[in-house]
Design a protein around this motif. Structure first.
Motif, PDB file in Angstrom:
ATOM      1  N   ARG A  18       7.330  42.355 -50.134  1.00 49.39           N
ATOM      2  CA  ARG A  18       8.593  42.425 -50.887  1.00 49.39           C
ATOM      3  C   ARG A  18       8.319  42.465 -52.396  1.00 49.39           C
ATOM      4  N   THR A  19       7.463  41.577 -52.854  1.00 47.97           N
ATOM      5  CA  THR A  19       7.177  41.510 -54.290  1.00 47.97           C
ATOM      6  C   THR A  19       6.463  42.775 -54.759  1.00 47.97           C
ATOM      7  N   LEU A  20       5.491  43.201 -53.988  1.00 48.45           N
ATOM      8  CA  LEU A  20       4.696  44.377 -54.367  1.00 48.45           C
ATOM      9  C   LEU A  20       5.577  45.624 -54.483  1.00 48.45           C
ATOM     10  N   THR A  21       6.428  45.853 -53.501  1.00 46.02           N
ATOM     11  CA  THR A  21       7.255  47.066 -53.549  1.00 46.02           C
ATOM     12  C   THR A  21       8.316  46.959 -54.644  1.00 46.02           C
ATOM     13  N   LYS A  22       8.823  45.759 -54.864  1.00 43.43           N
ATOM     14  CA  LYS A  22       9.837  45.570 -55.919  1.00 43.43           C
ATOM     15  C   LYS A  22       9.220  45.849 -57.301  1.00 43.43           C
ATOM     16  N   GLU A  23       8.045  45.298 -57.530  1.00 41.11           N
ATOM     17  CA  GLU A  23       7.405  45.495 -58.840  1.00 41.11           C
ATOM     18  C   GLU A  23       7.016  46.958 -59.059  1.00 41.11           C
ATOM     19  N   MET A  24       6.491  47.576 -58.020  1.00 39.98           N
ATOM     20  CA  MET A  24       6.063  48.974 -58.162  1.00 39.98           C
ATOM     21  C   MET A  24       7.274  49.882 -58.399  1.00 39.98           C
ATOM     22  N   THR A  25       8.372  49.558 -57.746  1.00 42.02           N
ATOM     23  CA  THR A  25       9.603  50.335 -57.948  1.00 42.02           C
ATOM     24  C   THR A  25      10.069  50.232 -59.399  1.00 42.02           C
ATOM     25  N   GLU A  26      10.017  49.018 -59.936  1.00 43.52           N
ATOM     26  CA  GLU A  26      10.457  48.828 -61.331  1.00 43.52           C
ATOM     27  C   GLU A  26       9.542  49.569 -62.307  1.00 43.52           C
ATOM     28  N   SER A  27       8.245  49.494 -62.074  1.00 42.34           N
ATOM     29  CA  SER A  27       7.302  50.216 -62.950  1.00 42.34           C
ATOM     30  C   SER A  27       7.534  51.721 -62.892  1.00 42.34           C
ATOM     31  N   ALA A  28       7.738  52.233 -61.681  1.00 41.16           N
ATOM     32  CA  ALA A  28       7.912  53.680 -61.532  1.00 41.16           C
ATOM     33  C   ALA A  28       9.241  54.131 -62.138  1.00 41.16           C
ATOM     34  N   ALA A  29      10.304  53.358 -61.908  1.00 41.94           N
ATOM     35  CA  ALA A  29      11.621  53.733 -62.449  1.00 41.94           C
ATOM     36  C   ALA A  29      11.556  53.798 -63.975  1.00 41.94           C
ATOM     37  N   LYS A  30      10.847  52.846 -64.572  1.00 45.60           N
ATOM     38  CA  LYS A  30      10.717  52.799 -66.034  1.00 45.60           C
ATOM     39  C   LYS A  30       9.905  53.999 -66.536  1.00 45.60           C
ATOM     40  N   ALA A  31       8.790  54.279 -65.879  1.00 48.79           N
ATOM     41  CA  ALA A  31       7.929  55.376 -66.341  1.00 48.79           C
ATOM     42  C   ALA A  31       8.629  56.730 -66.230  1.00 48.79           C
ATOM     43  N   TYR A  32       9.333  56.947 -65.128  1.00 49.96           N
ATOM     44  CA  TYR A  32       9.959  58.257 -64.903  1.00 49.96           C
ATOM     45  C   TYR A  32      11.391  58.314 -65.447  1.00 49.96           C
TER      46      TYR A  32
ATOM     47  N   GLY B  55      13.357  49.558 -54.124  1.00 50.52           N
ATOM     48  CA  GLY B  55      12.752  48.233 -54.280  1.00 50.52           C
ATOM     49  C   GLY B  55      13.048  47.286 -53.137  1.00 50.52           C
ATOM     50  N   GLN B  56      13.742  47.783 -52.110  1.00 48.72           N
ATOM     51  CA  GLN B  56      14.067  46.928 -50.962  1.00 48.72           C
ATOM     52  C   GLN B  56      13.409  47.485 -49.702  1.00 48.72           C
ATOM     53  N   LEU B  57      12.688  46.628 -48.985  1.00 50.64           N
ATOM     54  CA  LEU B  57      12.066  47.073 -47.742  1.00 50.64           C
ATOM     55  C   LEU B  57      13.137  47.544 -46.761  1.00 50.64           C
ATOM     56  N   ILE B  58      12.830  48.576 -45.997  1.00 51.21           N
ATOM     57  CA  ILE B  58      13.763  49.080 -44.979  1.00 51.21           C
ATOM     58  C   ILE B  58      14.128  47.971 -43.992  1.00 51.21           C
ATOM     59  N   ILE B  59      13.161  47.134 -43.660  1.00 50.82           N
ATOM     60  CA  ILE B  59      13.419  46.064 -42.692  1.00 50.82           C
ATOM     61  C   ILE B  59      14.464  45.080 -43.222  1.00 50.82           C
ATOM     62  N   ASP B  60      14.501  44.892 -44.521  1.00 49.70           N
ATOM     63  CA  ASP B  60      15.495  43.990 -45.109  1.00 49.70           C
ATOM     64  C   ASP B  60      16.858  44.668 -45.193  1.00 49.70           C
ATOM     65  N   ARG B  61      16.835  45.971 -45.359  1.00 53.37           N
ATOM     66  CA  ARG B  61      18.090  46.709 -45.400  1.00 53.37           C
ATOM     67  C   ARG B  61      18.800  46.616 -44.054  1.00 53.37           C
ATOM     68  N   HIS B  62      18.025  46.727 -42.990  1.00 52.29           N
ATOM     69  CA  HIS B  62      18.620  46.618 -41.665  1.00 52.29           C
ATOM     70  C   HIS B  62      19.208  45.231 -41.448  1.00 52.29           C
ATOM     71  N   HIS B  63      18.506  44.202 -41.911  1.00 53.90           N
ATOM     72  CA  HIS B  63      19.026  42.838 -41.761  1.00 53.90           C
ATOM     73  C   HIS B  63      20.392  42.707 -42.418  1.00 53.90           C
TER      74      HIS B  63
END
Lengths: 67, 67, 67, 67, 67, 67
Positions: A18-32, B55-63
């Motif tokens: 959860r943390t890894l994907t959230k942080e990477m999403t924020e970094s990518a959204a900012k860069a692009y 930034g949200q895992l698909i598994i959490d979206r389903h929940h």
């Protein structure tokens, strides 16, 4: 639709994912300069018997360490 | 040797895999003007705990949906 | 968010890209039973000097043919 | 950090993985004139029900052969 | 050797690449509990004529917007 | 159809590409016990401004070295 793919050893803790994907999403959204909604992140795992560095499988490197 | 790689949630129905790879092969052969024999299609799956959108895992979206 | 990645020789005709991505999107949407909106298709090209089949670069195979 | 990714049918013999990654590392180090230490090799497997050639799944091709 | 691959539209500002790869490295090092030195990040670009969402090329979507 | 993908810095010498793909094809054919004809090898390049190790772009690492 920027896509971030992370390949590494197995990650068993879902909270780390959860943390890894959230942080990477924020970094990518900012860069692009794009909304976070269009950023996709995918986590993939490779087992230590399937990866080598310097010609040596990771699984063999671990065995060495424990000698 | 054009190669088509499809990444998505698990596809359990083998007949869907047959239809999907057949159709993709035909589309690719037509676009590249190559015989179907040289078109390779690979299906890969990603589990919902390993993919995030926004930034949200698909598994959490389903929940959430089931709340 | 299923993603379809197509790797092949350069496709210069933009209309072929339109048809190819449209058809692949429809095939994927049908197989995964998902709306077309969430299907991403990416076209990538590999030059004939960067691909080998059977240990021979495609660029060399073409040279042979012209002999 | 050159990375070599090998996708093929499952390789069950760990010694084949050792030889394969060792040889690929040596080839890549020589081509890029880099020390072997920076060469990463990753082996991935695709099951025969997930790969098609010419629009036919590998798993179906095997069934044919055994007829 | 975890590897992060980012695919998106062209990023022309080198400073954005510096920030993006630095942040992704820190996130990955933390998640995998590995030193930053072993984290590789690769940025790849896809042109808007080579990506479709919902069966429509990005380049065609932009044309629409400007109408 | 095993596929070997090599990602590294640009390789400008076509003879290096010939040797590299030939050797990788032989290694893969031996490991998978398949004829060389079905082995595909693809070479891809990443520019030093698009790859980081340890959070530092390769292009910046080279600048350092020249100081």
């Amino acid at each position: 639709m920027p896509t971030v793919t992370i390949e590494g050893p197995p990650l068993t803790d879902i909270n780390k994912k959860r943390t890894l994907t959230k942080e990477m999403t924020e970094s990518a959204a900012k860069a692009y300069q794009l909304p976070k909604d269009v950023i996709v992140v995918v986590i993939k795992k490779n087992l230590p018997e399937n990866v080598s560095v310097g010609g040596q499988l990771i699984i063999d490197r671990h065995h060495k360490k424990s000698e």
